[in-house]
Motif scaffolding. Structure first.
Motif, PDB file in Angstrom:
ATOM      1  N   PRO A  37       1.677 -14.850  -5.867  1.00  0.00           N
ATOM      2  CA  PRO A  37       0.787 -14.482  -6.979  1.00  0.00           C
ATOM      3  C   PRO A  37       1.437 -13.584  -8.018  1.00  0.00           C
ATOM      4  O   PRO A  37       0.896 -13.424  -9.115  1.00  0.00           O
ATOM      5  N   PHE A  38       2.558 -12.999  -7.707  1.00  0.00           N
ATOM      6  CA  PHE A  38       3.231 -12.114  -8.653  1.00  0.00           C
ATOM      7  C   PHE A  38       4.186 -12.887  -9.573  1.00  0.00           C
ATOM      8  O   PHE A  38       4.755 -12.306 -10.491  1.00  0.00           O
ATOM      9  N   ASP A  39       4.357 -14.193  -9.331  1.00  0.00           N
ATOM     10  CA  ASP A  39       5.225 -15.011 -10.171  1.00  0.00           C
ATOM     11  C   ASP A  39       4.445 -15.566 -11.355  1.00  0.00           C
ATOM     12  O   ASP A  39       3.272 -15.932 -11.229  1.00  0.00           O
ATOM     13  N   ASN A  40       5.093 -15.667 -12.504  1.00  0.00           N
ATOM     14  CA  ASN A  40       4.436 -16.149 -13.712  1.00  0.00           C
ATOM     15  C   ASN A  40       3.967 -17.601 -13.594  1.00  0.00           C
ATOM     16  O   ASN A  40       2.988 -17.998 -14.229  1.00  0.00           O
ATOM     17  N   ASN A  41       4.662 -18.400 -12.785  1.00  0.00           N
ATOM     18  CA  ASN A  41       4.322 -19.821 -12.679  1.00  0.00           C
ATOM     19  C   ASN A  41       3.479 -20.135 -11.436  1.00  0.00           C
ATOM     20  O   ASN A  41       3.365 -21.292 -11.040  1.00  0.00           O
ATOM     21  N   TYR A  42       2.885 -19.121 -10.844  1.00  0.00           N
ATOM     22  CA  TYR A  42       2.136 -19.336  -9.600  1.00  0.00           C
ATOM     23  C   TYR A  42       0.959 -20.295  -9.792  1.00  0.00           C
ATOM     24  O   TYR A  42       0.607 -21.047  -8.891  1.00  0.00           O
ATOM     25  N   LYS A  43       0.344 -20.296 -10.975  1.00  0.00           N
ATOM     26  CA  LYS A  43      -0.811 -21.161 -11.233  1.00  0.00           C
ATOM     27  C   LYS A  43      -0.463 -22.642 -11.092  1.00  0.00           C
ATOM     28  O   LYS A  43      -1.321 -23.465 -10.777  1.00  0.00           O
ATOM     29  N   LEU A 115      -5.736 -19.094  -4.699  1.00  0.00           N
ATOM     30  CA  LEU A 115      -5.292 -20.091  -5.666  1.00  0.00           C
ATOM     31  C   LEU A 115      -6.136 -21.353  -5.581  1.00  0.00           C
ATOM     32  O   LEU A 115      -6.448 -21.981  -6.603  1.00  0.00           O
ATOM     33  N   GLU A 116      -6.532 -21.744  -4.384  1.00  0.00           N
ATOM     34  CA  GLU A 116      -7.374 -22.929  -4.224  1.00  0.00           C
ATOM     35  C   GLU A 116      -8.740 -22.715  -4.867  1.00  0.00           C
ATOM     36  O   GLU A 116      -9.285 -23.611  -5.511  1.00  0.00           O
ATOM     37  N   VAL A 117      -9.306 -21.514  -4.699  1.00  0.00           N
ATOM     38  CA  VAL A 117     -10.591 -21.199  -5.324  1.00  0.00           C
ATOM     39  C   VAL A 117     -10.465 -21.300  -6.845  1.00  0.00           C
ATOM     40  O   VAL A 117     -11.264 -21.961  -7.519  1.00  0.00           O
ATOM     41  N   ASN A 118      -9.452 -20.638  -7.373  1.00  0.00           N
ATOM     42  CA  ASN A 118      -9.228 -20.678  -8.820  1.00  0.00           C
ATOM     43  C   ASN A 118      -9.033 -22.096  -9.325  1.00  0.00           C
ATOM     44  O   ASN A 118      -9.609 -22.495 -10.342  1.00  0.00           O
ATOM     45  N   THR A 119      -8.224 -22.869  -8.609  1.00  0.00           N
ATOM     46  CA  THR A 119      -7.898 -24.228  -9.053  1.00  0.00           C
ATOM     47  C   THR A 119      -9.144 -25.093  -9.165  1.00  0.00           C
ATOM     48  O   THR A 119      -9.303 -25.856 -10.127  1.00  0.00           O
ATOM     49  N   PRO A 152      -6.009 -20.918 -18.071  1.00  0.00           N
ATOM     50  CA  PRO A 152      -6.914 -20.653 -16.943  1.00  0.00           C
ATOM     51  C   PRO A 152      -6.760 -19.235 -16.405  1.00  0.00           C
ATOM     52  O   PRO A 152      -5.653 -18.837 -16.026  1.00  0.00           O
ATOM     53  N   PRO A 153      -7.846 -18.466 -16.353  1.00  0.00           N
ATOM     54  CA  PRO A 153      -7.773 -17.086 -15.877  1.00  0.00           C
ATOM     55  C   PRO A 153      -7.882 -16.983 -14.358  1.00  0.00           C
ATOM     56  O   PRO A 153      -8.357 -17.903 -13.691  1.00  0.00           O
TER      57      PRO A 153
END
Length: 264
Positions: A37-43, A115-119, A152-153
Motif C-alpha cells: 500500500p505504500f507504493d504509488n502503483n499499488y492500485k 485493495l479488494e474492497v476499494n477495487t 480512484p480514491p
C-alpha cells in the motif's frame, strides 16, 4: 579459503547484496517483489488474492456475482460458515441466500483485503482498469464524482495509518461516498443483513477500517438496488422523473386549502 578466491566471490555477487543486508534471506533474486500500500502503483499492481470465496475481477465491469449478499458480507468478515454454493441464479439476485448465516461480533477483516474492497467500489463508480495502460480510466465515472475524484480514491485507508496527514484524504473520500446514498438507504446494511443474524457491530469491535468497510458495503447495497445494470441515460431519466414528482408534490402542498365546511 585463499584471499584470491574470497575476492573473486565478492566481485561476482550482485550489487544488491551490498545495498540490502537481508538480500537472499527471504526470496530468490528471480522472485518478483510484491507491491504494498505504500507504493504509488499499488492500485494497479497490488495483489488481489480472491481467496475465501470472495469474487472479484479487476478488469471487468461490475459483475452480479461480485454484489451478492455473501460477497458483500465477506468484506465485513462476519460470515459464520462460507456456503459451498456462492452464486445464486440470476432471478434470485438480491434475494436472501438460504445457506448464509452471519454474526455481529469478532469480525475478521483479513478475509478480504483493503485493495479488494476499494477495487469493487471503484468499478461500481465507473472506473475501469486497462491492463494495457496499467491504469484506471475515468471515462465512465459519474460526472459529478469524476470532477472531485479524477483518480480512484482510497476509501478504507490501505496504509492503516491514522495520523491526520496520512489518513485525511481517505476519510474525506469515504465521507463523499456516503453523502451520495439517499436518506432512505442509509440503514440498508442492517436491513439486508438482519435476516442472516447480523444485528450491527459492537462498539468494542469498531475500528476506522471496519467502519469504512461497513460504509462501503452500505453504498454497494444501494448501488446494487438502484444503479446496477442501468446506463447513464437511464439513470438520468429516472432522476428527472423523481425531480418532477417532487416538484408536483410540492406544488400540490403549496396550493392546498382546507375543505370548506358549512356550519349554517
Amino acid at each position: 579459503m585463499t584471499l584470491s578466491i574470497i575476492l573473486s566471490l565478492l566481485f561476482t555477487l550482485p550489487s544488491a547484496a551490498f545495498l540490502n543486508p537481508n538480500f537472499g534471506l527471504h526470496r530468490s533474486i528471480h522472485q518478483p517483489v510484491r507491491s504494498t500500500p505504500f507504493d504509488n502503483n499499488y492500485k494497479t499492481t497490488g495483489p488481489l488474492p480472491n481467496e475465501n470465496k470472495f469474487t472479484l475481477s479487476r478488469t471487468s465491469a461490475p459483475l452480479q456475482s461480485e454484489l451478492t449478499d455473501l460477497n458483500l458480507s465477506l468484506i465485513l468478515g462476519v460470515v459464520n460458515d462460507i456456503p459451498s454454493v456462492t452464486i445464486l441464479p440470476p432471478d434470485d439476485f438480491g434475494s436472501p441466500n438460504p445457506t448464509l448465516t452471519l454474526r455481529s461480533d469478532q469480525p475478521n477483516t483479513n478475509l478480504v483485503s483493503d485493495l479488494e474492497v476499494n477495487t469493487l467500489v471503484w468499478k461500481c463508480l465507473g472506473y475501469r482498469f486497462s491492463g494495457a495502460e496499467i491504469d484506471w480510466d475515468n471515462s465512465n465515472v459519474f460526472p459529478n464524482w469524476r470532477k472531485k475524484h479524477p483518480t480512484p480514491p482510497d476509501f478504507v485507508g490501505m496504509k492503516r495509518l491514522y495520523d491526520k496527514e496520512t489518513d485525511n484524504p481517505s476519510l474525506k473520500s469515504t465521507q463523499d461516498l456516503i453523502k451520495t446514498i439517499p436518506l432512505a438507504y442509509k440503514q440498508l446494511l442492517k436491513e439486508v443483513f438482519k435476516p442472516y443474524g447480523f444485528n450491527g457491530f459492537k462498539l468494542a469491535d469498531l475500528t476506522p477500517n471496519l467502519t469504512r468497510r461497513a460504509q462501503c458495503v452500505n453504498w454497494l447495497l444501494w448501488y446494487r438496488a438502484e444503479v446496477f445494470g442501468k446506463n447513464m441515460e437511464q439513470l438520468k431519466r429516472e432522476k428527472e422523473g423523481k425531480e418532477e414528482e417532487k416538484k408536483e408534490k410540492e406544488e400540490k402542498e403549496k396550493n392546498w386549502t382546507p375543505p370548506q365546511i358549512n356550519l349554517t
